[in-house]
Design a protein around this motif. Structure first.
Motif, PDB file in Angstrom:
ATOM      1  N   TYR A 146     -12.454   4.983  -1.895  1.00  0.00           N
ATOM      2  CA  TYR A 146     -11.592   6.158  -1.927  1.00  0.00           C
ATOM      3  C   TYR A 146     -10.190   5.812  -1.428  1.00  0.00           C
ATOM      4  CZ  TYR A 146     -13.369   5.862   2.829  1.00  0.00           C
ATOM      5  OH  TYR A 146     -13.723   5.393   4.055  1.00  0.00           O
ATOM      6  N   VAL A 147      -9.210   6.620  -1.809  1.00  0.00           N
ATOM      7  CA  VAL A 147      -7.833   6.419  -1.354  1.00  0.00           C
ATOM      8  C   VAL A 147      -7.760   6.698   0.145  1.00  0.00           C
ATOM      9  CG1 VAL A 147      -5.498   7.374  -1.457  1.00  0.00           C
ATOM     10  CG2 VAL A 147      -6.776   6.964  -3.569  1.00  0.00           C
ATOM     11  N   SER A 148      -7.139   5.792   0.882  1.00  0.00           N
ATOM     12  CA  SER A 148      -6.939   6.034   2.311  1.00  0.00           C
ATOM     13  C   SER A 148      -5.832   5.123   2.815  1.00  0.00           C
ATOM     14  CB  SER A 148      -8.232   5.779   3.080  1.00  0.00           C
ATOM     15  OG  SER A 148      -8.016   5.997   4.458  1.00  0.00           O
ATOM     16  N   TYR A 149      -5.079   5.628   3.776  1.00  0.00           N
ATOM     17  CA  TYR A 149      -3.989   4.846   4.372  1.00  0.00           C
ATOM     18  C   TYR A 149      -4.298   4.518   5.834  1.00  0.00           C
ATOM     19  CZ  TYR A 149      -1.057   5.945   0.303  1.00  0.00           C
ATOM     20  OH  TYR A 149      -0.531   6.035  -0.958  1.00  0.00           O
ATOM     21  N   GLY A 175      -8.329  -3.785   8.822  1.00  0.00           N
ATOM     22  CA  GLY A 175      -8.121  -3.363   7.444  1.00  0.00           C
ATOM     23  C   GLY A 175      -6.645  -3.377   7.091  1.00  0.00           C
ATOM     24  N   GLY A 176      -6.366  -3.515   5.821  1.00  0.00           N
ATOM     25  CA  GLY A 176      -4.997  -3.396   5.320  1.00  0.00           C
ATOM     26  C   GLY A 176      -5.046  -2.516   4.089  1.00  0.00           C
ATOM     27  N   ILE A 177      -3.942  -1.850   3.781  1.00  0.00           N
ATOM     28  CA  ILE A 177      -3.941  -0.944   2.636  1.00  0.00           C
ATOM     29  C   ILE A 177      -3.411  -1.677   1.409  1.00  0.00           C
ATOM     30  CG2 ILE A 177      -3.146   1.274   1.753  1.00  0.00           C
ATOM     31  CD1 ILE A 177      -5.008   1.346   4.212  1.00  0.00           C
ATOM     32  N   PRO A 213       1.010   3.824 -11.443  1.00  0.00           N
ATOM     33  CA  PRO A 213      -0.431   3.899 -11.725  1.00  0.00           C
ATOM     34  C   PRO A 213      -1.263   3.260 -10.610  1.00  0.00           C
ATOM     35  CG  PRO A 213       0.526   2.068 -12.912  1.00  0.00           C
ATOM     36  CD  PRO A 213       1.640   2.681 -12.110  1.00  0.00           C
ATOM     37  N   LEU A 214      -0.972   3.593  -9.363  1.00  0.00           N
ATOM     38  CA  LEU A 214      -1.611   2.883  -8.246  1.00  0.00           C
ATOM     39  C   LEU A 214      -2.550   3.773  -7.465  1.00  0.00           C
ATOM     40  CD1 LEU A 214       1.511   1.088  -6.739  1.00  0.00           C
ATOM     41  CD2 LEU A 214      -0.187   0.110  -8.276  1.00  0.00           C
ATOM     42  N   GLU A 215      -3.546   3.131  -6.857  1.00  0.00           N
ATOM     43  CA  GLU A 215      -4.363   3.791  -5.841  1.00  0.00           C
ATOM     44  C   GLU A 215      -4.429   2.880  -4.622  1.00  0.00           C
ATOM     45  OE1 GLU A 215      -7.340   7.009  -7.461  1.00  0.00           O
ATOM     46  OE2 GLU A 215      -8.073   5.007  -7.914  1.00  0.00           O
ATOM     47  N   SER A 216      -4.196   3.441  -3.442  1.00  0.00           N
ATOM     48  CA  SER A 216      -4.157   2.654  -2.207  1.00  0.00           C
ATOM     49  C   SER A 216      -5.468   2.791  -1.452  1.00  0.00           C
ATOM     50  CB  SER A 216      -3.007   3.135  -1.323  1.00  0.00           C
ATOM     51  OG  SER A 216      -1.782   2.904  -1.979  1.00  0.00           O
ATOM     52  N   GLY A 224       0.797  -1.233   0.000  1.00  0.00           N
ATOM     53  CA  GLY A 224       0.000   0.000   0.000  1.00  0.00           C
ATOM     54  C   GLY A 224       0.821   1.269   0.000  1.00  0.00           C
ATOM     55  N   HIS A 225       2.074   1.187   0.468  1.00  0.00           N
ATOM     56  CA  HIS A 225       2.913   2.374   0.529  1.00  0.00           C
ATOM     57  C   HIS A 225       3.875   2.500  -0.665  1.00  0.00           C
ATOM     58  CE1 HIS A 225       1.248   2.728   4.511  1.00  0.00           C
ATOM     59  NE2 HIS A 225       1.828   3.907   4.651  1.00  0.00           N
TER      60      HIS A 225
END
Lengths: 417, 91
Positions: A302-305, A338-340, A254-257, A240-241
């Motif tokens: 949506y994107v979220s960490y 949850g995991g990213i 080209p990623l979304e986390s 995710g990072h």
């Protein structure tokens, strides 16, 4: 040299109160320089280090991890392993991993509890039926075991599924991959860590990467919370990072986390001896050896960490679970987390060189990276050692987003993106 | 899971909205003159920031209007909401 785990070592250590077990891996301070550094101490990163030292004889390498090993997505997934992907490139990639899984406990001398209990994918509408039948045929052409089951066969294989035709999304059939199954995810990280450590790999925990030093178009090293470490090759396996690390190196991905959730129930006696996934209603479930139901939910939109995820996602999943398995209606859920996950536009991973010399990325596994852990590590190690991809991961290069050669696996990825 | 202050309807639960991803990605003015690299950049490459991110949201189960949100993706805290076409209130 590590002591071999066996029935005899178990008896010996049981008799001495389990106080004399050898440490599974060291806790070293970073050296000034390594031949290669892997960023990210999850399953994929540790497997990469393991195969770099085992197959490519690179032993002066380090794995840096900002938390503790296996504390990220490796310990957060729902442990499902399968290879029934549609396209040739994906079939090659995931079945390569599955073949390694089949001998992994022996190879690592570490019981990863790989259990080939089968994975069933359900169809709930006519398009599902067409898509899954097509995928079954594609799998068989690629030498991957897959069979189509009609509704009665689904019921026979997993009797607790509600196959009534009067539910909102009736079960119209499903596919079954018998070689698929589950493994103990922590054991995978620990087994690879122990194996890599034995060959001299430094596993450096609690060491966060703060920057990537470049000299023009070549990497020179990494800035970390434990100081600067020099190296010529950096393999980034940060899940995710990944975009955060890419940003440090000055490249774009080209990623979304997004947060992906899972939950487990209270432990009960054995009730489901396989893994059942349903893409259309978004419910998948298996049972752990402790007896907990392991349930996978979906990603937030949506994107979220934040490693949390929304309640409505859990509600939707449990609603679907209850319609398919009325027998679970009074079970209590114990934990949710949850995991990213880093998601690629084509739902396929990136195992690739980059435009920066000495910088490699293994990312974009999205919601389904655990199953590929051994294969991903093996192929990424090959890519780093030879500065060229293996033929099995050549299609999963970063340049496919420029050339247009996408590997669209939204159908087989199981968690709708 | 959070509350979004729709500029047209006021505070509503996030489940009423759908996220349209990164904001301020400009559509190419001369699509026929774009190279493959530029197309990849426009279509696929994303900032995917951990921290303050500018993004588009649609009040899909409400007024159905699009607007922009400034949100910290590391804790889901919303710092500002502004209409399409307006300049971001925060740098």
């Amino acid at each position: 040299m590590k002591n071999k785990y066996s029935i005899f070592s178990l008896i010996k250590n049981a008799l001495s109160g389990h106080e004399n077990w050898q440490r599974a891996w060291r806790d070293p301070e970073p050296k000034k320089e390594y031949d290669a550094i892997i960023i990210g101490g999850g399953g994929h990163g540790l497997a990469t280090a393991y195969y770099l030292s085992k197959k490519h004889k690179m032993t002066n390498i380090a794995v840096v991890e900002k938390g503790w090993i296996g504390g990220g997505n490796t310990g957060r997934n729902t442990t499902i392993i399968r290879s029934n992907y549609l396209w040739d490139a994906s079939a090659g990639l995931y079945d390569h991993a599955l073949k390694i899984w089949e001998g992994l406990s022996q190879e690592l001398n570490y019981n990863v509890m790989f259990s080939q209990r089968g994975v069933m994918n359900l169809a709930h509408n006519l398009q599902d039926v067409r898509d899954l039948k097509r995928r079954t045929h594609a799998n068989r052409l690629n030498g991957i075991d897959a069979v189509w089951l009609n509704t009665e066969e689904v019921k026979k294989f997993c009797p607790i599924i509600n196959t009534s035709q009067n539910i909102r999304y009736p079960v119209l059939g499903g596919t079954l991959q018998r070689r698929a199954g589950t493994a103990r995810h922590d054991a995978v990280a620990w087994g690879y860590a122990r194996g890599a450590d034995e060959m001299g790999v430094d596993i450096i925990q609690n060491c966060e990467v703060k920057g990537i030093k470049r000299n023009g178009n070549t990497v020179e090293g990494i800035e970390t919370t434990k100081g600067f470490i020099k190296t010529k090759k950096i393999g980034v396996v940060a899940a995710g990072h990944s975009s955060v690390i890419a940003n440090m190196a000055g490249i774009r991905l080209p990623l979304e986390s997004k947060p992906l959730q899972a939950l487990v129930s209270e432990p009960v006696k054995p009730i489901i001896d396989t893994v059942v996934m349903s893409n259309a209603v978004h419910a998948y479930v298996s049972q752990s050896d402790k007896g907990e139901l392991v349930i996978g939910a979906g990603t937030d939109s949506y994107v979220s960490y934040t490693q949390k995820g929304s309640h409505n996602i859990v509600e939707e999943t449990l609603r679907a679970i209850l319609e398919l398995y009325p027998i679970f209606s009074r079970m209590k859920m114990l934990r949710q987390w949850g995991g990213i996950v880093d998601i690629c536009p084509d739902a396929s991973p990136i195992i690739s060189k980059t435009q920066v010399k000495g910088l490699y990325f293994n990312c974009g596994w999205g919601t389904g990276g655990f199953k590929a852990t051994p294969g991903s590590g093996d192929l990424f190690a090959h890519t780093i050692a030879n500065d060229e991809p293996h033929k099995l991961n050549a299609a999963f290069n970063l340049n496919r987003f420029v050339s247009g050669d996408l590997v669209d696996e939204h159908g087989a990825a199981a968690v709708a993106h | 899971m959070f509350i979004i202050n729709c500029p047209y309807c006021g505070e509503r639960d996030q489940t009423e909205f759908s996220c349209g991803g990164e904001a301020h990605i400009e559509r190419p003015k001369q699509p026929t003159e774009l190279s493959d690299d530029q197309w990849a950049e426009y279509l696929f490459m994303r900032k995917n920031i951990k921290g303050i991110q500018f993004e588009r949201w649609n009040h899909i189960h409400g007024c159905r209007k699009w607007f922009n949100v400034v949100r910290d993706t590391s804790n889901d805290k919303i710092h500002a909401v502004y209409k399409i076409g307006e300049r971001p209130p925060i740098k």
